[in-house]
Design a protein around this motif. Structure first.
Motif, short mmCIF file in Angstrom:
data_model
loop_
_atom_site.label_atom_id
_atom_site.label_comp_id
_atom_site.label_asym_id
_atom_site.label_seq_id
_atom_site.Cartn_x
_atom_site.Cartn_y
_atom_site.Cartn_z
N SER A 91 0.82 -1.21 0.00
CA SER A 91 0.00 0.00 0.00
C SER A 91 0.86 1.26 0.00
CB SER A 91 -0.93 0.01 1.22
OG SER A 91 -0.19 0.16 2.42
N ALA A 92 2.18 1.11 0.15
CA ALA A 92 3.10 2.26 0.11
C ALA A 92 4.19 1.98 -0.91
CB ALA A 92 3.72 2.49 1.49
N ALA A 93 4.70 3.03 -1.53
CA ALA A 93 5.79 2.88 -2.50
C ALA A 93 7.02 2.30 -1.80
CB ALA A 93 6.12 4.23 -3.12
N ASN A 94 7.56 1.22 -2.36
CA ASN A 94 8.72 0.54 -1.78
C ASN A 94 8.48 0.19 -0.31
OD1 ASN A 94 11.28 -0.61 -1.99
ND2 ASN A 94 12.33 1.24 -1.29
N GLY A 95 7.25 -0.20 -0.01
CA GLY A 95 6.88 -0.46 1.38
C GLY A 95 7.37 -1.80 1.89
N LYS A 96 7.60 -1.84 3.19
CA LYS A 96 8.00 -3.07 3.88
C LYS A 96 7.20 -3.13 5.17
CE LYS A 96 12.70 -2.56 2.07
NZ LYS A 96 12.30 -1.49 1.13
N ALA A 97 6.71 -4.31 5.52
CA ALA A 97 5.89 -4.45 6.73
C ALA A 97 6.53 -5.48 7.65
CB ALA A 97 4.47 -4.89 6.36
N VAL A 98 6.54 -5.18 8.95
CA VAL A 98 7.15 -6.08 9.93
C VAL A 98 6.29 -6.17 11.18
CG1 VAL A 98 9.52 -5.69 9.15
CG2 VAL A 98 8.57 -4.21 10.91
N LEU A 99 6.24 -7.37 11.75
CA LEU A 99 5.70 -7.58 13.10
C LEU A 99 6.90 -7.73 14.02
CD1 LEU A 99 2.70 -10.09 12.83
CD2 LEU A 99 2.63 -7.78 13.78
N VAL A 100 6.96 -6.91 15.04
CA VAL A 100 8.13 -6.88 15.93
C VAL A 100 7.72 -7.29 17.34
CG1 VAL A 100 9.99 -5.46 16.87
CG2 VAL A 100 9.09 -4.98 14.58
N LEU A 101 8.53 -8.12 17.96
CA LEU A 101 8.38 -8.38 19.39
C LEU A 101 9.58 -7.76 20.09
CD1 LEU A 101 6.86 -10.78 21.52
CD2 LEU A 101 9.32 -10.97 21.75
N HIS A 102 9.31 -6.97 21.14
CA HIS A 102 10.40 -6.31 21.86
C HIS A 102 10.28 -6.58 23.35
CE1 HIS A 102 13.63 -3.42 22.38
NE2 HIS A 102 12.97 -2.91 23.41
N ASP A 103 11.40 -6.98 23.94
CA ASP A 103 11.48 -7.23 25.38
C ASP A 103 12.10 -6.00 26.03
OD1 ASP A 103 12.31 -7.99 27.94
OD2 ASP A 103 12.71 -10.05 27.35
N GLU A 104 11.27 -5.25 26.78
CA GLU A 104 11.74 -4.01 27.40
C GLU A 104 12.79 -4.24 28.48
OE1 GLU A 104 8.86 -0.62 28.09
OE2 GLU A 104 7.55 -2.38 28.20
N VAL A 105 12.66 -5.34 29.20
CA VAL A 105 13.57 -5.61 30.31
C VAL A 105 14.96 -5.96 29.80
CG1 VAL A 105 14.04 -7.09 32.29
CG2 VAL A 105 11.70 -6.30 31.85
N MET A 106 15.01 -6.90 28.84
CA MET A 106 16.28 -7.38 28.33
C MET A 106 16.80 -6.56 27.15
SD MET A 106 16.79 -9.75 30.45
CE MET A 106 18.28 -10.44 29.75
N GLN A 107 15.97 -5.63 26.65
CA GLN A 107 16.34 -4.81 25.50
C GLN A 107 16.80 -5.68 24.32
OE1 GLN A 107 15.99 -1.34 24.96
NE2 GLN A 107 14.66 -1.76 26.71
N ARG A 108 15.91 -6.57 23.93
CA ARG A 108 16.16 -7.43 22.78
C ARG A 108 14.85 -7.63 22.05
NH1 ARG A 108 17.08 -13.26 25.89
NH2 ARG A 108 15.12 -13.23 27.07
N GLY A 109 14.92 -8.13 20.84
CA GLY A 109 13.70 -8.32 20.08
C GLY A 109 13.96 -9.12 18.82
N ARG A 123 11.46 -16.89 25.24
CA ARG A 123 11.17 -16.80 23.80
C ARG A 123 12.42 -16.95 22.94
NH1 ARG A 123 6.19 -14.21 22.00
NH2 ARG A 123 4.76 -13.92 23.75
N TRP A 124 13.59 -16.78 23.53
CA TRP A 124 14.84 -16.89 22.77
C TRP A 124 15.54 -18.23 22.99
CZ3 TRP A 124 12.60 -12.40 23.99
CH2 TRP A 124 12.62 -11.38 23.05
N TYR A 125 14.86 -19.17 23.60
CA TYR A 125 15.46 -20.47 23.91
C TYR A 125 15.79 -21.24 22.63
CZ TYR A 125 15.77 -25.25 25.80
OH TYR A 125 16.18 -26.52 26.14
N THR A 126 16.99 -21.82 22.56
CA THR A 126 17.40 -22.59 21.38
C THR A 126 17.91 -23.98 21.74
OG1 THR A 126 19.62 -21.60 21.48
CG2 THR A 126 17.99 -20.52 20.06
N GLY A 127 17.69 -24.40 22.98
CA GLY A 127 18.21 -25.68 23.43
C GLY A 127 17.31 -26.86 23.07
#
Length: 361
Positions: A33-51, A242-246
């Motif tokens: 819907s926008a010229a050269n548009g990109k859309a993202v869903l972001v999850l952000h962890d305020e405590v750990m400052q990661r996303g 949410r970042w577990y990889t084990g």
């Protein structure tokens, strides 16, 4: 670039919820819907400052990886966005002034090189420490277009918030339906379904009985599951990150119980809104078999008394400090004994030695 039809966008949200379309279809429509548009869903962890960005359109996977690896931690939009009410579309200049933005590493090294200097975002939800954000980015958004996009996102907010509730409630419904415990009760095993923040979603009757009669596991004042063994507790907390990889399967022997933790696999959108889910399988009557296995195992591998003591501690799910305290030895001594156990049994982890121990009889 396509024309934007609000009805079409809303239709795609509900179609994705019902499985008649995908969330990629919605993200593609929004981006186009926008010229050269990109859309993202972001999850952000305020405590750990990661996303991280689980779903996107128009952004390369390497760029998404770079965001998760570093740029999420220096995203200047998240702190001011956290102070705003969810559900309001907001142009970037209302979160941070243009001059300050252009002086940031995030703008110069991430947004600008990937043709995303213009940004309009909307926080769908703000739950505990997590922010769920939808953003449209482009290098062709003037101030008037940014305000138009912000209004579109604001009008989409109630539908996206409904989608969030849908996935959380659907996840709980599946949990209660699929893990009601009847099958496990029939084979004398209990099942507990645990969600984010250690929240108990469901529990079978057998699990209630086992927990009630056990000193190894119980509940906190807030109703969260709590294990006496620090290793077991750390395993559960890790799997609910949410970042577990084990490993998706971890087994511990805690007191009189064998407890297996299983991380349930989900699709991207369910993981995004609902978070991780772990199923704990509880089995009783492991004590006699366990002691037999330890004796048989120790003889087979020629273990010393000190090594047997450490092995028994591992089998009970105790930490190094707990084993050391019970044996009245230093933690360094216990670590040396455990390393010797690994060498003699040709294993390299607690999980490995447990698997070998209970396959030895």
């Amino acid at each position: 670039m396509e024309g934007y039809d609000e009805g079409k966008a809303i239709e795609l949200i509900y179609a994705a919820m019902l499985g008649e379309a995908t969330w990629q279809d919605f993200m593609r429509y929004l981006a186009n819907s926008a010229a050269n548009g990109k859309a993202v869903l972001v999850l952000h962890d305020e405590v750990m400052q990661r996303g991280y960005i689980p779903i996107a359109h128009g952004v390369e996977s390497s760029t998404l990886n770079d965001y998760a690896a570093y740029y999420a931690s220096v995203n200047p939009f998240m702190s001011p966005a956290a102070a705003m009410m969810p559900g309001r579309g907001t142009p970037d200049i209302e979160l941070i002034n243009e001059r300050a933005l252009k002086a940031t590493e995030f703008y110069n090294d991430f947004l600008l090189p990937h043709e995303m200097p213009g940004r309009v975002s909307m926080t769908i939800e703000h739950s505990h420490q997590f922010m769920f954000v939808l953003a449209l980015l482009s290098d062709a958004l003037d101030i008037d277009e940014k305000h138009r996009v912000a209004q579109r996102l604001t009008r989409l907010a109630p539908h996206l918030q409904r989608a969030s509730r849908f996935y959380r409630e659907a996840g709980l419904g599946l949990t209660l339906g699929d893990f009601n415990g009847a099958i496990f009760d029939a084979i004398n095993k209990g099942v507990v379904v645990i969600g984010e923040y250690m929240h108990v979603k469901a529990m079978s009757e057998k699990a209630e009985q086992l927990i009630e009669g056990s000193e190894a596991v119980g509940f906190t004042a807030l109703g969260s599951l709590r294990f006496k063994s620090s290793d077991m507790q750390q395993s559960l907390q890790g799997m609910l990150d949410r970042w577990y990889t084990g490993s998706k399967l971890v087994a511990h022997y805690v007191g009189e119980l064998k407890i297996s933790l299983i991380l349930i696999e989900k699709n991207d959108i369910s993981s995004y809104f609902e978070g991780p889910t772990v199923v704990a399988i509880l089995e009783e009557g492991q004590g006699t078999n366990k002691e037999f296995n330890i004796t048989h195992f120790s003889t087979f591998y020629g273990l010393t008394r000190a090594e047997i003591r450490s092995l028994r501690g591992i089998a009970n799910g105790y930490s190094v400090s707990e084993i050391a305290q019970q044996a009245r030895r230093s933690e360094e001594t216990v670590r040396t004994q455990i390393k010797s156990l690994y060498r003699k049994t040709r294993t390299n982890s607690r999980e490995g030695i447990i698997r070998k121990l209970f396959g030895a009889s």
